[in-house]
Enzyme design. Structure first.
Site, PDB file in Angstrom:
ATOM      1  N   TRP A  36     -51.625 -23.470 -17.576  1.00  0.00           N
ATOM      2  CA  TRP A  36     -50.416 -23.958 -18.252  1.00  0.00           C
ATOM      3  C   TRP A  36     -50.041 -25.303 -17.650  1.00  0.00           C
ATOM      4  CZ3 TRP A  36     -51.565 -19.169 -19.599  1.00  0.00           C
ATOM      5  CH2 TRP A  36     -51.034 -18.655 -20.783  1.00  0.00           C
ATOM      6  N   ASP A  39     -46.732 -25.555 -15.233  1.00  0.00           N
ATOM      7  CA  ASP A  39     -47.003 -24.644 -14.119  1.00  0.00           C
ATOM      8  C   ASP A  39     -47.982 -25.299 -13.146  1.00  0.00           C
ATOM      9  OD1 ASP A  39     -46.357 -22.973 -16.553  1.00  0.00           O
ATOM     10  OD2 ASP A  39     -46.420 -21.361 -15.079  1.00  0.00           O
ATOM     11  N   ASP A 166     -38.629 -20.947 -23.327  1.00  0.00           N
ATOM     12  CA  ASP A 166     -39.054 -20.438 -24.632  1.00  0.00           C
ATOM     13  C   ASP A 166     -37.950 -19.893 -25.539  1.00  0.00           C
ATOM     14  OD1 ASP A 166     -41.250 -20.898 -23.050  1.00  0.00           O
ATOM     15  OD2 ASP A 166     -42.334 -19.106 -23.661  1.00  0.00           O
ATOM     16  N   GLU A 395     -41.721 -13.646 -11.730  1.00  0.00           N
ATOM     17  CA  GLU A 395     -41.686 -14.746 -12.697  1.00  0.00           C
ATOM     18  C   GLU A 395     -40.254 -15.309 -12.786  1.00  0.00           C
ATOM     19  OE1 GLU A 395     -43.012 -13.575 -16.580  1.00  0.00           O
ATOM     20  OE2 GLU A 395     -43.084 -15.627 -17.339  1.00  0.00           O
TER      21      GLU A 395
HETATM   22  C1  GLC Z   1     -43.525 -18.914 -20.237  1.00  0.00           C
HETATM   23  C2  GLC Z   1     -42.461 -19.890 -19.749  1.00  0.00           C
HETATM   24  C3  GLC Z   1     -43.092 -21.263 -19.605  1.00  0.00           C
HETATM   25  C4  GLC Z   1     -44.294 -21.165 -18.680  1.00  0.00           C
HETATM   26  C5  GLC Z   1     -45.276 -20.084 -19.113  1.00  0.00           C
HETATM   27  C6  GLC Z   1     -46.354 -19.798 -18.073  1.00  0.00           C
HETATM   28  O1  GLC Z   1     -43.991 -19.246 -21.505  1.00  0.00           O
HETATM   29  O2  GLC Z   1     -41.364 -19.933 -20.584  1.00  0.00           O
HETATM   30  O3  GLC Z   1     -42.158 -22.180 -19.114  1.00  0.00           O
HETATM   31  O4  GLC Z   1     -44.942 -22.398 -18.612  1.00  0.00           O
HETATM   32  O5  GLC Z   1     -44.604 -18.883 -19.341  1.00  0.00           O
HETATM   33  O6  GLC Z   1     -45.803 -19.456 -16.836  1.00  0.00           O
END
Ligand code: GLC
Length: 425
Positions: A36, A39, A166, A395
């Site tokens: 990601w 991240d 999100d 998380e």
């Molecule tokens: C979720 C979060 C996003 C993050 C992803 C991976 O979609 O909202 O911000 O990048 O997870 O951790």
């Protein structure tokens, strides 16, 4: 460091090593089995404290999958896995290594400056920074060309996932206007890994997918997507991150003698800071989102409107916003909540509708320190470390009880802990 903090530091390093796939790091095993965008950049900060080269590689890998038009995708599907939905087939972006077709908050410029400044291995840092400069610059250019096509000085997100927050309350009204007709049948995977009550709802998911299908139908042509999307929202948090990254990229470019990149990015940051002020709300004492499709301000107090402290604000504005952040910290035991707890739409355990996330805490503390507001910054760091002691590397967390939510052994949570403990923010 106290013995207890040393132990936490070592545990955080162990989380990052366990999620390390060689040239990229997964956010967590199972729920998120790929790379990601934001991240990775934030994870690199943690890695830099024990392996500088590995940290640079994390960002280098992300940018190896940059699109020819400059966009850096939010997910890179390095391996096949049916553990995540929507996977490569749904996106159909036609890339050599499949990626998603949307982007995420551009923290890369900020992360690169941090890695560059703290590097013990100077030649290594200069080599990597030099090779990344033009790529990050191209991404910033892409934002203003494609997401601010009418020259407002602020960029829009076209999908809630681009914000990184999100299912924030911020998107509710705009998302409600997105239709759901023609959404292909699908099976969610996220709710198999995590408690459905802590995740986005089905109604939201249908609309997330409608947007993906719409963009796919336009061949992911970024020249077309902005005006064609029913969802076009200007998020102050997202813009603050872009502004900060532009300013930081300019500093690194200057140090490396890349004057054109430095000048362009300084200009972007300056224009962005001026335009950001149009999102300030006197009555909320924070910034608010703006719905570009309807021309309306979105009257919701989320953490997106606190993040501009990270952009670097003038003294009086930083003082005002700092007071709002401090008040929101005081409202819960383990702040900073992603949604104002006083709002009836606040949900303590549902993802970005209330929970506390260490990445946003990190950016807030960095901005507060820049503004000289050490006390609030310290309170946020202390609350963050208390969460780790109570609930480990989750998380995200319930801001009232401190309960862990979502995935476990989470990379960016661990990386932020390393940063906090190393005194980097
Ligand atoms: C979720 C979060 C996003 C993050 C992803 C991976 O979609 O909202 O911000 O990048 O997870 O951790």
């Amino acid at each position: 460091m106290t013995e207890n903090n040393e132990a936490i530091f070592e545990q955080a390093v162990a989380v990052l090593r366990a999620n390390d796939r060689g040239s990229y790091t997964v956010p967590t095993e199972g729920l998120y089995p790929f790379q990601w965008n934001w991240d990775s950049c934030l994870t690199a900060l943690g890695q830099s404290h024990y392996d500088e080269q590995r940290a640079w590689i994390e960002i280098e890998t992300l940018f190896a999958h940059q699109w020819p038009d400059g966009m850096v995708p939010h997910i890179v599907f390095h391996v096949e896995s049916d553990g995540y939905f929507p996977g490569p087939k749904v996106w159909s972006t036609n890339r050599p290594v499949p990626t998603s077709g949307i982007t995420q908050p551009p923290v890369a410029g900020f992360a690169i400056k941090r890695l560059f400044e703290r590097a013990r291995n100077r030649p290594l840092a200069e080599r990597y920074a030099r090779s990344l400069l033009a790529k990050v610059d191209a991404w910033h250019h892409w934002f203003y060309a494609n997401r601010d096509p009418h020259g407002d000085g602020l960029v829009a997100i076209l999908h809630p996932w681009e914000s990184g927050r999100d299912n924030s309350v911020d998107w509710d009204a705009a998302l409600a206007r997105v239709p759901t007709d023609g959404v292909e049948p699908y099976v969610r995977r996220d709710t198999q890994h995590a408690d459905p009550a802590h995740r986005p709802t089905q109604a939201q998911y249908d609309r997330y997918l409608w947007l993906v299908q719409r963009f796919r139908g336009l061949g992911w042509n970024n020249n077309l997507l902005h005006d064609a999307s029913p969802f076009r929202v200007v998020d102050p948090g997202f813009n603050a991150i872009l502004i900060r990254s532009a300013a930081d990229l300019a500093d690194v470019a200057e140090a490396l003698g890349e004057h054109r990149i430095a000048t362009d990015n300084r200009a972007r940051a300056a224009a962005g800071r001026t335009a950001l002020e149009t999102l300030w709300s006197e009555s909320h004492q924070q910034y608010l989102c703006f719905d570009r499709a309807t021309g309306e301000v979105i009257g919701n107090a989320s953490i997106g409107g606190l993040l501009p402290i990270f952009a670097g604000l003038d003294v009086s504005r930083a003082a005002e916003l700092g007071r709002t952040i401090a008040a929101q910290m005081a409202a819960v035991r383990y702040g900073v909540a992603s949604e104002n707890p006083a709002d009836p739409r606040f949900e303590a355990k549902r993802y970005w509708r209330g929970p506390t996330w260490l990445v946003t805490n990190y950016m807030l503390t960095d901005g507060l320190r820049m503004a000289g507001q050490q006390e609030t910054a310290r309170a946020i760091i202390d609350a963050s470390l208390d969460l780790i002691r109570r609930s480990s590397f989750a998380e995200y967390y319930d801001p009232r009880s401190g309960e862990p939510c979502g995935g476990t052994q989470f990379s960016w949570t661990a990386a932020m802990v390393i940063e906090f403990l190393a005194g980097a923010s």
